[in-house]
Design a protein around this motif. Structure first.
Motif, short mmCIF file in Angstrom:
data_model
loop_
_atom_site.label_atom_id
_atom_site.label_comp_id
_atom_site.label_asym_id
_atom_site.label_seq_id
_atom_site.Cartn_x
_atom_site.Cartn_y
_atom_site.Cartn_z
N THR A 15 0.91 -1.19 0.11
CA THR A 15 0.04 0.13 0.08
C THR A 15 0.95 1.36 -0.03
N LEU A 16 0.26 2.40 -0.57
CA LEU A 16 1.01 3.62 -0.36
C LEU A 16 0.33 4.51 0.73
N THR A 17 1.17 4.92 1.59
CA THR A 17 0.84 5.71 2.60
C THR A 17 0.60 7.33 2.00
N ASN A 18 -0.43 8.03 2.89
CA ASN A 18 -0.52 9.50 2.32
C ASN A 18 0.62 10.31 2.08
N ALA A 19 1.77 10.24 2.99
CA ALA A 19 2.95 10.75 2.92
C ALA A 19 3.39 10.73 1.57
N SER A 20 3.64 9.17 1.17
CA SER A 20 4.03 8.93 0.13
C SER A 20 3.60 9.67 -1.04
N LEU A 21 2.40 9.69 -1.07
CA LEU A 21 1.33 10.15 -2.28
C LEU A 21 1.38 11.59 -2.29
N ARG A 22 1.59 12.08 -1.30
CA ARG A 22 1.62 13.59 -1.34
C ARG A 22 3.33 13.93 -1.78
N ALA A 23 4.16 13.19 -1.60
CA ALA A 23 5.66 13.26 -2.12
C ALA A 23 5.57 13.07 -3.64
N LEU A 24 4.53 12.29 -4.00
CA LEU A 24 4.65 12.28 -5.45
C LEU A 24 3.90 13.13 -6.56
N VAL A 25 3.23 14.20 -5.58
CA VAL A 25 2.61 15.29 -6.36
C VAL A 25 3.50 16.40 -6.64
N LEU A 146 -1.95 0.31 -12.74
CA LEU A 146 -3.17 1.02 -12.50
C LEU A 146 -2.44 2.34 -12.66
N ILE A 147 -3.35 3.16 -12.98
CA ILE A 147 -3.11 4.73 -13.23
C ILE A 147 -3.52 5.40 -11.94
N LEU A 148 -2.61 6.11 -11.53
CA LEU A 148 -3.05 6.76 -10.18
C LEU A 148 -3.77 8.19 -10.36
N LEU A 149 -4.78 8.65 -10.05
CA LEU A 149 -5.27 10.02 -10.09
C LEU A 149 -5.57 10.51 -8.65
N PRO A 150 -4.77 11.47 -8.20
CA PRO A 150 -4.81 11.96 -6.96
C PRO A 150 -6.30 12.77 -7.19
N TYR A 151 -7.03 12.70 -6.07
CA TYR A 151 -8.14 13.06 -5.75
C TYR A 151 -8.41 14.49 -5.93
N LYS A 152 -7.40 15.12 -5.27
CA LYS A 152 -7.78 16.66 -5.39
C LYS A 152 -7.33 17.26 -6.68
N THR A 153 -6.17 16.57 -7.49
CA THR A 153 -5.95 16.97 -8.81
C THR A 153 -7.08 16.84 -9.74
N PHE A 154 -7.70 15.68 -9.76
CA PHE A 154 -8.77 15.25 -10.73
C PHE A 154 -9.84 16.20 -10.37
N SER A 155 -10.07 16.52 -9.20
CA SER A 155 -11.63 17.32 -8.95
C SER A 155 -11.38 18.68 -9.40
N ASN A 156 -10.12 19.23 -9.03
CA ASN A 156 -9.70 20.52 -9.70
C ASN A 156 -9.96 20.65 -11.06
N LEU A 157 -9.45 19.48 -11.85
CA LEU A 157 -9.76 19.47 -13.04
C LEU A 157 -11.03 19.62 -13.51
N GLY A 158 -11.81 18.88 -12.84
CA GLY A 158 -13.52 18.77 -12.97
C GLY A 158 -13.99 20.04 -12.79
N ARG A 159 -13.63 21.06 -11.79
CA ARG A 159 -14.11 22.53 -11.55
C ARG A 159 -13.63 23.18 -12.74
N LYS A 160 -12.53 23.08 -13.38
CA LYS A 160 -12.07 23.84 -14.34
C LYS A 160 -12.56 23.67 -15.82
N TYR A 161 -13.06 22.32 -15.74
CA TYR A 161 -13.76 22.00 -16.99
C TYR A 161 -14.99 21.06 -16.77
N ALA A 162 -15.82 21.93 -17.26
CA ALA A 162 -17.37 21.60 -16.69
C ALA A 162 -17.64 20.29 -17.39
N GLU A 163 -17.10 19.95 -18.75
CA GLU A 163 -17.53 18.90 -19.36
C GLU A 163 -16.73 17.61 -18.82
#
Length: 316
Positions: A15-25, A146-163
């Protein structure tokens, strides 16, 4: 170039820890940030653009400028590895790029229930958005990517692009409809019909991915199928044997050949079976050793239940 996450090899922990994932962004354009660059190894082309991610999810990609070339990184897992565990903090969605997995829920007594078998193109982790913790664990049934989609990044894209936001909601709705369909199937169908529906739906998924829907391998065990369908493993094994004898399918270990797809799709119930016992009495004969063993095997085979296809209940 903005990297949403970084690639890991299958040799990393389960598993990936939150700290690891944050370091990946990386929040900087033109570079990627790794907390320990030498700790991870990349293999092959492990980056997917937003348009490729949308294509994998079968949704339309938004139009964006070339300078905002967002790349999402891949992670490899070996067979049997856990992608996330129950209770783990949530901050990443996953898309299956290749391979097969299972979603498992465990109750307080340690009993496991298989909830699904994700395949290529499935979006995983959306059930943890509300509580911010995973209520299930995700396990690789084969080597998978698997492709990683950081939730904050993906949700920010959703707010930027309505479609894009509408498409993401559509994907989530699609997963919900699939789960509801499975629940209806569990409540409405009998044991044998559940197995038939499972085989046909699995074949349809393979066809949608461009593979053969008539001949395929079961990546999951009989026990895992039984858990997913709410049946006993004996029922699953008996039903597969009955389908084989009826000529609906051919079973070769884990390989399934769909012979009569129409009948299998509309299958409802096996006919009543009677043991085919035909034992000739042997008088004044001493049976010992190998002869006794051979006779016992012969009797056992003749006592197996026999089914006739014309007496099976198949909906028209």
């Amino acid at each position: 170039m903005y990297l949403a996450s970084t690639a890991l090899s299958a040799t990393q922990p389960d598993t990936l820890t939150n700290a690891s994932l944050r370091a990946l962004v990386s929040s900087n354009r033109g570079s990627s940030v790794l907390s320990k660059p030498t700790e991870w190894r990349s293999r092959g082309s492990l980056q997917s653009s937003l348009s490729e991610v949308c294509g994998l999810l079968t949704i339309a990609a938004p139009e964006y400028s070339s300078e905002e070339n967002i790349l999402f990184q891949h992670v490899h897992y070996k067979t049997g590895k856990r992608i996330h565990t129950i209770g783990q903090n949530f901050d990443t969605l996953y898309i299956v790029n290749s391979g097969f997995l299972k979603i498992v829920w465990t109750d307080e007594y340690g009993s496991e229930q298989v909830l699904g078998f994700p395949m290529k193109g499935d979006l995983l982790g959306i059930d943890a958005i509300h509580s911010k913790r995973h209520a299930t664990e995700l396990v690789a049934l084969s080597d998978c990517d698997l492709i990683l989609l950081p939730y904050k990044t993906f949700s920010n894209l959703g707010r930027k692009y309505a479609e894009l936001e509408q498409c993401i909601l559509s994907v989530m709705s699609r997963e919900l409809v699939r789960e509801q369909s499975h629940i209806r199937m569990l409540n409405a169908l009998g044991a044998e019909a559940k197995v038939a529906r499972f085989l046909t739906e699995l074949g349809e998924r393979y066809s949608q991915l461009g593979y053969s829907g008539k001949v395929y391998n079961l990546r999951m065990t009989r026990l895992e199928i039984a858990s997913y369908l709410g049946l006993a493993i004996e029922t699953v094994s008996r039903t597969l044997s009955a389908f084989h004898e009826l000529g609906l399918i051919a079973v070769y270990q884990r390989q399934i050949d769909i012979i009569d797809a129409k009948s299998l799709t509309n299958f409802r119930k096996l006919p009543q079976s009677k043991p085919n016992i035909n034992i000739t009495p042997i008088a004044n004969t001493k049976i010992t050793g190998r002869k006794e063993k051979i006779l016992g095997t012969s009797i056992a085979k003749k006592c197996l239940p026999q089914w006739k296809k014309e007496s099976a209940v198949i909906a028209v």
